[in-house]
Design a protein around this motif. Structure first.
Motif, short mmCIF file in Angstrom:
data_model
loop_
_atom_site.label_atom_id
_atom_site.label_comp_id
_atom_site.label_asym_id
_atom_site.label_seq_id
_atom_site.Cartn_x
_atom_site.Cartn_y
_atom_site.Cartn_z
N LEU A 339 -0.10 13.47 -22.04
CA LEU A 339 0.98 12.44 -21.74
C LEU A 339 0.57 11.13 -21.90
O LEU A 339 -0.36 10.64 -21.75
N ARG A 340 1.60 10.38 -22.80
CA ARG A 340 1.44 9.10 -23.09
C ARG A 340 2.59 7.98 -22.33
O ARG A 340 3.56 8.85 -22.24
N LEU A 341 2.20 7.08 -21.75
CA LEU A 341 3.35 6.30 -21.09
C LEU A 341 3.54 5.11 -21.78
O LEU A 341 2.90 4.40 -22.36
N SER A 396 12.69 15.21 -22.57
CA SER A 396 12.40 16.76 -22.74
C SER A 396 11.27 17.23 -21.81
O SER A 396 11.15 18.47 -21.62
N LEU A 397 10.60 16.49 -21.01
CA LEU A 397 9.66 16.88 -20.07
C LEU A 397 10.28 16.91 -18.67
O LEU A 397 9.66 17.70 -17.95
N TRP A 398 11.65 16.77 -18.63
CA TRP A 398 11.97 16.87 -17.27
C TRP A 398 12.14 18.37 -16.98
O TRP A 398 12.66 19.06 -17.55
N HIS A 513 6.10 10.66 -22.62
CA HIS A 513 6.35 11.62 -23.66
C HIS A 513 4.77 12.52 -23.91
O HIS A 513 3.64 12.01 -23.59
N ASP A 514 4.92 13.78 -24.42
CA ASP A 514 3.71 14.56 -24.65
C ASP A 514 3.28 14.15 -26.35
O ASP A 514 4.17 14.49 -27.16
N GLU A 515 1.98 13.53 -26.23
CA GLU A 515 1.68 13.12 -27.63
C GLU A 515 1.45 14.33 -28.45
O GLU A 515 1.75 14.15 -29.86
N ARG A 526 6.46 10.57 -33.61
CA ARG A 526 7.37 10.81 -34.33
C ARG A 526 9.08 10.79 -33.60
O ARG A 526 9.81 11.30 -34.24
N ASN A 527 8.76 11.07 -32.19
CA ASN A 527 9.96 11.26 -31.61
C ASN A 527 10.37 10.01 -30.95
O ASN A 527 9.74 9.65 -30.03
N SER A 528 11.52 9.39 -31.05
CA SER A 528 12.06 8.18 -30.42
C SER A 528 12.77 8.44 -29.52
O SER A 528 13.37 7.39 -29.06
#
Length: 763
Positions: A339-341, A396-398, A513-515, A526-528
């Motif tokens: 995960l990246r913040l 998407s991670l919720w 988001h998941d890198e 790539r996912n904004s």
């Protein structure tokens, strides 16, 4: 001042193992004689103490299911140079003890912990009586229940104390209702300390300068007392006063290296507690030098658990194996998430016209309160409660996780339901339980420390919600009497959150988001979607400052219930039944089943010692300390006594391990925690549910913060409920306890009833 000095045992010989001991045990009984090396040192006039002091002492610590055992563990770790091995009193058979103590020589001494109940009850004392009976040539120290067991095994009577003493002190802290009857002491046991004081003090009273009489009396060769502080008082105490008030506080065996103390040397408020344990170490070392015990032992490693099978040790079950350390990244494995913040900061957004309520309503009010959270903090004085955290159904991670225990016994497993942001659900039975599931989830997350550098708070996204009281069956409790109608745990995984800094008015917007799923492995996103949420949320917050305050959820000032005027709370138990339950608790306290206490200072001290014990299970040896003890904090409507307990977490343990060690909070159970929960289960008709559990967060980067749920309104299936109760102590008045319970429930129930009435009247 007083400190127990355990004298060195006789040098000629030790009493043989009792006749009823097995032949194999007799074969291992040793005569005492100095080694050639020790004799040579003495011939040169050299002291043997440096040799003994240089070698760590290995202790077998028998846990009588107590809530203070790991305070002894922490103190012994410091004193001995290596941590003791903790074994519960029903985990090892006598053969196990005999093999480890005599054949493998894995231990130098034994400490028997405090515990609930009586040494006369086999279920309370376990293997301890046989250890005291048959390990005649092993140094043993018994504390409280262990002290009573030493007397009982040699024929002394265990009786009720003149009054139950819990959390009270005169230089030492006592938690007990039973004592050894002084007149029944056999010739083999010698009283080396006793109390003759009819008045005991609270912690704060004990620091008064006009307190001069010592709690202890005894021969100076067995007990170190400052004569200048007690000589005048000794003359004043008549023999009749001594006889009527004398309670044995310390014992030694006349020919064995066996000792007992009725008080608690491990308590944070006991004077010279560590010195007592150091004296016991010296007794052990001196005995070992005489008997070749230390020289001939088979285990030399500082890791004294190396010869003990891990599946036999209660303490080893806390060691859950090597883990990925904070900030360390490894190659992606099965189920791993990297995960990246990303985050933005809006300076000084809060103003007289924009507060955290306005922010929540503007960003999440359209969800009508569903799938949202708001951990609100508004008390900013003295840097308390600086940040508020809020969020709703996000990226998407919720996901939402709910868990229901499948049964009412320990290790029963349960049903887990996971709902994602798209509304899809998955339902599974988890045999290992919720705590283990949560632990695996957190451990599967990899992260970069630099992502959250510069953020002044600890929650950066992750799991937020509650753990219900029923999860105690995954944390050492044996059972739940009743099944909760609310989920036993409910958490969101929040990937988009907003943080309000009440100190300076700044607002932070964070997105996870998941890198691995949002890029091709080159670190470039790539996912904004998360970027879009950050930008859009920032715009909405900036527009908010120009709007009027006082927004309401879903844009509505009020929502009327058709039966609002008829809504009121119903007390679950009648007054008579509640009073009968209080009287039952008083009976348990008198019988030594609970260490309940007097109110306020003694109560706070008991909880401090209990929490030191809980932290001691998961913290580095010697690191648990109390920087603040019984400070008073003032809030708008209450003054409260506050203590702070700190420790350094073991590097191989994670957040869930810490929760397992301390859940549920000891202030909601009493001590000893396990026995107290059993008693509460037998008295309470309905489940506590969320009440007495915890609300808070587990951040994705393994920080966490949880409260204890009290005075909280729980809304579920159209009903509002409020849990309330009180700590029943030896001096409790049942009628007053009932009134206290109603008083605690008054504020939260009044809020709900006034709100309902206001909605009805608005029409």
């Amino acid at each position: 001042m007083a400190a127990l000095r355990l004298p060195a045992p006789p040098t000629a010989s030790w009493a043989p193992v009792p006749p009823h001991a097995p032949a194999s045990a007799s074969a291992y009984a040793r005569r005492v004689h100095p080694s050639r090396r020790l004799a040579a040192r003495r011939a040169k006039g050299e002291d043997a103490e440096p040799e003994a002091a240089a070698m760590p002492v290995r202790t077998l610590l028998i846990d009588n299911y107590d809530s203070y055992t790991y305070n002894l563990f922490q103190e012994l770790s410091v004193v001995n140079g290596v941590p003791p091995v903790v074994v519960r009193n029903d985990e090892w058979t006598w053969r196990d003890v005999f093999n480890r103590v005599y054949k493998e020589r894995a231990f130098d001494n034994i400490v028997i912990s405090p515990g609930p109940g009586s040494p006369a009850c086999p279920g309370d004392i376990g293997i301890c009586l046989r250890i005291l009976s048959e390990c005649g040539d092993i140094p043993i120290l018994g504390v409280c229940l262990g002290h009573q067991a030493l007397g009982f095994v040699h024929g002394a009577k265990i009786v009720h104390a003149p009054e139950a003493i819990h959390g009270r002190l005169r230089q030492v802290v006592r938690y007990h209702s039973l004592v050894i009857e002084a007149g029944s002491l056999p010739d083999d046991l010698l009283s080396i300390a006793w109390t003759a004081s009819p008045k005991l003090l609270s912690f704060l009273e004990s620091d008064r300068t006009d307190i001069s009489n010592s709690v202890f009396w005894g021969s100076l060769e067995n007990f170190m007392v400052d004569p200048s502080r007690c000589s005048s008082n000794a003359e004043e105490l008549t023999n009749s006063v001594l006889d009527s008030c004398k309670i044995i506080m310390g014992l030694k065996h006349s020919s064995r290296p066996h000792y007992g103390v009725q008080f608690h040397p491990e308590s944070v408020a006991t004077h010279y507690g560590r010195q007592i344990l150091q004296n016991f170490k010296k007794v052990t070392s001196d005995f070992g030098m005489r008997s070749l015990w230390l020289q001939e032992r088979k285990v030399y490693s500082a890791d004294q658990c190396s010869s003990i099978p891990k599946d036999s040790l209660h303490s080893e079950r806390l060691e859950l194996g090597d883990r990925v350390g904070a900030g360390m990244l490894v190659k992606r494995g099965s189920g791993k998430k990297h995960l990246r913040l990303r985050w933005k900061k809006i300076n000084s957004l809060l103003s007289p016209t924009v507060d955290s309520e306005d922010i929540f309503a503007a960003l999440f009010g359209h969800q009508n309160g569903e799938d949202t959270f708001w951990l609100d903090s508004s008390s900013v004085d003295q840097n308390r409660a600086r940040f508020s955290f809020m969020g709703g159904k996000g990226g998407s991670l919720w996901k939402q996780i709910t868990f229901h225990l499948s049964g009412q016994r320990a290790n029963c497993g349960g049903t887990l339901v996971i709902r994602d942001a798209n509304g899809s659900t998955a339902k599974n039975f988890i045999k290992e339980g919720f705590m283990e599931f949560l632990n695996e989830e957190i451990e599967s997350i990899q992260y970069n420390k630099e992502d959250y550098e510069g953020l002044p708070f600890d929650f950066h996204g992750g799991y937020v919600g509650y753990l219900g009281y029923g999860l105690k069956v995954e944390c050492d409790a044996a059972s739940n009497k009743a099944k909760s109608s609310t989920p036993d745990a409910c958490l969101f995984f929040a990937d988009n959150i907003v943080v309000v800094d009440h100190n300076n008015g700044d607002v932070y917007v964070l997105s996870l988001h998941d890198e691995y799923t949002s890029n091709n492995g080159d670190g470039v996103s790539r996912n904004s979607a998360h970027n879009s949420w950050l930008v859009e949320t920032e715009k909405r917050l900036l527009r908010l400052s120009a709007m009027a305050s006082g927004l309401r959820i879903n844009g509505k000032a009020n929502v009327r219930s058709p039966d609002a005027s008829k809504q009121s709370f119903v007390v679950e138990k009648s007054k008579d039944q509640y009073i009968r339950d209080v009287q039952s608790c008083l009976g348990y306290i008198r019988d030594g089943e609970s260490y309940e206490f007097e109110k306020d200072q003694a109560e706070n001290l008991m909880i401090v010692d209990l929490l030191r014990n809980d932290l001691g299970k998961v913290c580095e040896p010697g690191s648990v300390h109390v920087p603040r003890l019984m400070d008073v904090e003032s809030y708008k409507t209450v003054h409260t006594m506050v203590s702070t307990i700190c420790g350094t977490k073991k590097s191989n343990l994670g957040p869930v391990d810490c929760v397992r060690a301390a859940f549920p909070g000891g202030s909601m159970t009493g001590a000893p925690k396990v026995r107290s929960m059993e008693i509460l289960d037998s008295l309470e008709n309905s489940p506590r549910g969320v009440y007495s559990g915890s609300i808070g967060f587990f951040s994705y980067n393994r920080t966490f913060d949880l409260n204890i749920v009290i005075r909280t309104v729980v809304l579920h299936n159209g009903e509002a409920s409020v849990g309330a109760g009180g700590a029943i102590v030896a001096l409790s008045d049942p009628e007053a306890e009932y009134n206290e319970m109603l008083l605690k429930a008054k504020a939260p129930t009044k809020v709900v009833e006034d709100w309902s009435q206001a909605i009805y009247n608005s029409d």
